[in-house]
Design a protein around this motif. Sequence first.
Motif, PDB file in Angstrom:
ATOM      1  N   HIS A  30       0.827  -1.208   0.000  1.00 40.32           N
ATOM      2  CA  HIS A  30       0.000   0.000   0.000  1.00 40.32           C
ATOM      3  C   HIS A  30       0.862   1.259   0.000  1.00 40.32           C
ATOM      4  O   HIS A  30       0.439   2.302  -0.513  1.00 40.32           O
ATOM      5  N   ILE A  31       2.051   1.153   0.589  1.00 37.57           N
ATOM      6  CA  ILE A  31       2.950   2.311   0.619  1.00 37.57           C
ATOM      7  C   ILE A  31       3.614   2.513  -0.732  1.00 37.57           C
ATOM      8  O   ILE A  31       3.633   3.620  -1.268  1.00 37.57           O
TER       9      ILE A  31
ATOM     10  N   ARG B  95       5.505   8.744   0.178  1.00 37.17           N
ATOM     11  CA  ARG B  95       5.872   9.401   1.443  1.00 37.17           C
ATOM     12  C   ARG B  95       4.635   9.622   2.310  1.00 37.17           C
ATOM     13  O   ARG B  95       4.667   9.418   3.538  1.00 37.17           O
ATOM     14  N   ASN B  96       3.513  10.015   1.684  1.00 39.04           N
ATOM     15  CA  ASN B  96       2.275  10.240   2.438  1.00 39.04           C
ATOM     16  C   ASN B  96       1.761   8.947   3.075  1.00 39.04           C
ATOM     17  O   ASN B  96       1.350   8.941   4.241  1.00 39.04           O
ATOM     18  N   ARG B  97       1.753   7.861   2.290  1.00 42.14           N
ATOM     19  CA  ARG B  97       1.264   6.587   2.835  1.00 42.14           C
ATOM     20  C   ARG B  97       2.164   6.125   3.984  1.00 42.14           C
ATOM     21  O   ARG B  97       1.684   5.597   4.988  1.00 42.14           O
ATOM     22  N   TYR B  98       3.464   6.293   3.819  1.00 38.39           N
ATOM     23  CA  TYR B  98       4.408   5.908   4.870  1.00 38.39           C
ATOM     24  C   TYR B  98       4.137   6.707   6.146  1.00 38.39           C
ATOM     25  O   TYR B  98       4.102   6.141   7.251  1.00 38.39           O
ATOM     26  N   SER B  99       3.903   7.995   6.005  1.00 42.34           N
ATOM     27  CA  SER B  99       3.591   8.839   7.166  1.00 42.34           C
ATOM     28  C   SER B  99       2.316   8.366   7.853  1.00 42.34           C
ATOM     29  O   SER B  99       2.225   8.371   9.087  1.00 42.34           O
TER      30      SER B  99
ATOM     31  N   VAL C  36      11.059  10.319  -0.819  1.00 42.04           N
ATOM     32  CA  VAL C  36      10.373   9.554   0.225  1.00 42.04           C
ATOM     33  C   VAL C  36      11.127   9.607   1.550  1.00 42.04           C
ATOM     34  O   VAL C  36      10.523   9.491   2.623  1.00 42.04           O
ATOM     35  N   GLY C  37      12.450   9.730   1.518  1.00 38.87           N
ATOM     36  CA  GLY C  37      13.217   9.888   2.749  1.00 38.87           C
ATOM     37  C   GLY C  37      13.472   8.617   3.533  1.00 38.87           C
ATOM     38  O   GLY C  37      13.857   8.684   4.704  1.00 38.87           O
TER      39      GLY C  37
END
Length: 412
Positions: free
Chosen positions: A46-47, A68-72, A139-140
């Motif tokens: 999903h990420i 990056r948003n999904r990971y957050s 994504v970091g």
Amino acid sequence: MAKIIPFKAVRPTRDKVSLVAARSYQTYTQEERESRMGYNPFSFLHIINPGYRYQKDISGKDRYTLVRNRYSEFKEDAIFIQDKTPSYYVYKIVNREGHAFSGIIAAASSEDYEKDIIKKHEDTIEYRENVFKDYLKTVGFNAEPVLLTYPNNTVIANIISDVQKDRAEFEFTTTYRDTHYLWKLDDLELINTIGNEFEKIGTLYIADGHHRSASSYLLSKDLQSENDTHTGNEPYNFFMSYLIPESDLRIHEFNRLVKDLNGLTKEAFLIQLDTMYRIENRGNELYKPSGKHHFSMYLDGEFYSLYLRKSNHKFSNALEALDTHILYKTILDPILGISDVRNDTRIDYSYGKNDLVAIKSKVDHGEFKVGFGLVPITVEEMKAIANAGLTMPPKSTFIEPKLRSGVTIYEF
């Protein structure tokens, strides 16, 4: 001297790790990805495939931002939690055949990559390096370790063995029937001992993850140039790696399949082969090569053994003695006309312990005209290629272990 340091991993909670862990994105078909995401809201897929939420294919910078948003979101929902102290992570995989791989997940130095302390044996494609570098920069984080190997070390081996006597923080079995274990190692004395032992090791070798290593190095250079107070200790100067001893590494062969005989009849093809090889017809026997410079071939319903006529082929370096290079130089290029083994659509690659059956089936069904079987490349050959600054042909090795994404995450 190899610089290997602990880091504060972001990890799934114990109760969700088996749901989060995923294979590399490219190993799934689209149908498999959609099925897993449809039934498992915690999957790491999903990420890395954020367009699923919108039922839309999203690429480039927009995709990276959504990743990056999904990971957050996973962190906000406490699916992922970051460790509070820098640690090494002892990681063990037992595959379905009972073979165990044990090593340490840690951060390796991009400077060591630049200085050739971390050696490579495979060519990388500049475009792919830069695409993944841009992805990482947005994504970091990195969620899939590079596989590095090192000479067997008794001190490190004893520490790994002692740590594994305690209950693992993670223990889960995949649908592939591989069982994964993780132990957190945050004892300062042991951390210092492990770091010191790696400093004594002059060279590490990339077993798997050449593009990830190259992209991480490029990212470190980018971020260094943008940081006026750069010290060399920032997280972006390192990349997540899984380090295992050479004795644990398993290398499998990649076999070759070719769609046509380059305009030759079967008889003309065999006559050309006869110049470089002693050929024996093995009939219907599923014939596997038994040693170096020896190949199996399946053509027109029959297996053949091909023994290189060494009197006609001299080796001046480690690459020239490599079977995948020999096959290219004696058959694929001069006879079958495949000069670009990386991009030519007439050639395909396959691997697996029952792969001869698959090769026979694909040739019998007309998907390919001829198939070639090889023996696996050894660790010693891989190191000799890397030490000489040479690179293997593509698809020369299929290396185990294969880790899951999302079990440990490295932020920079």
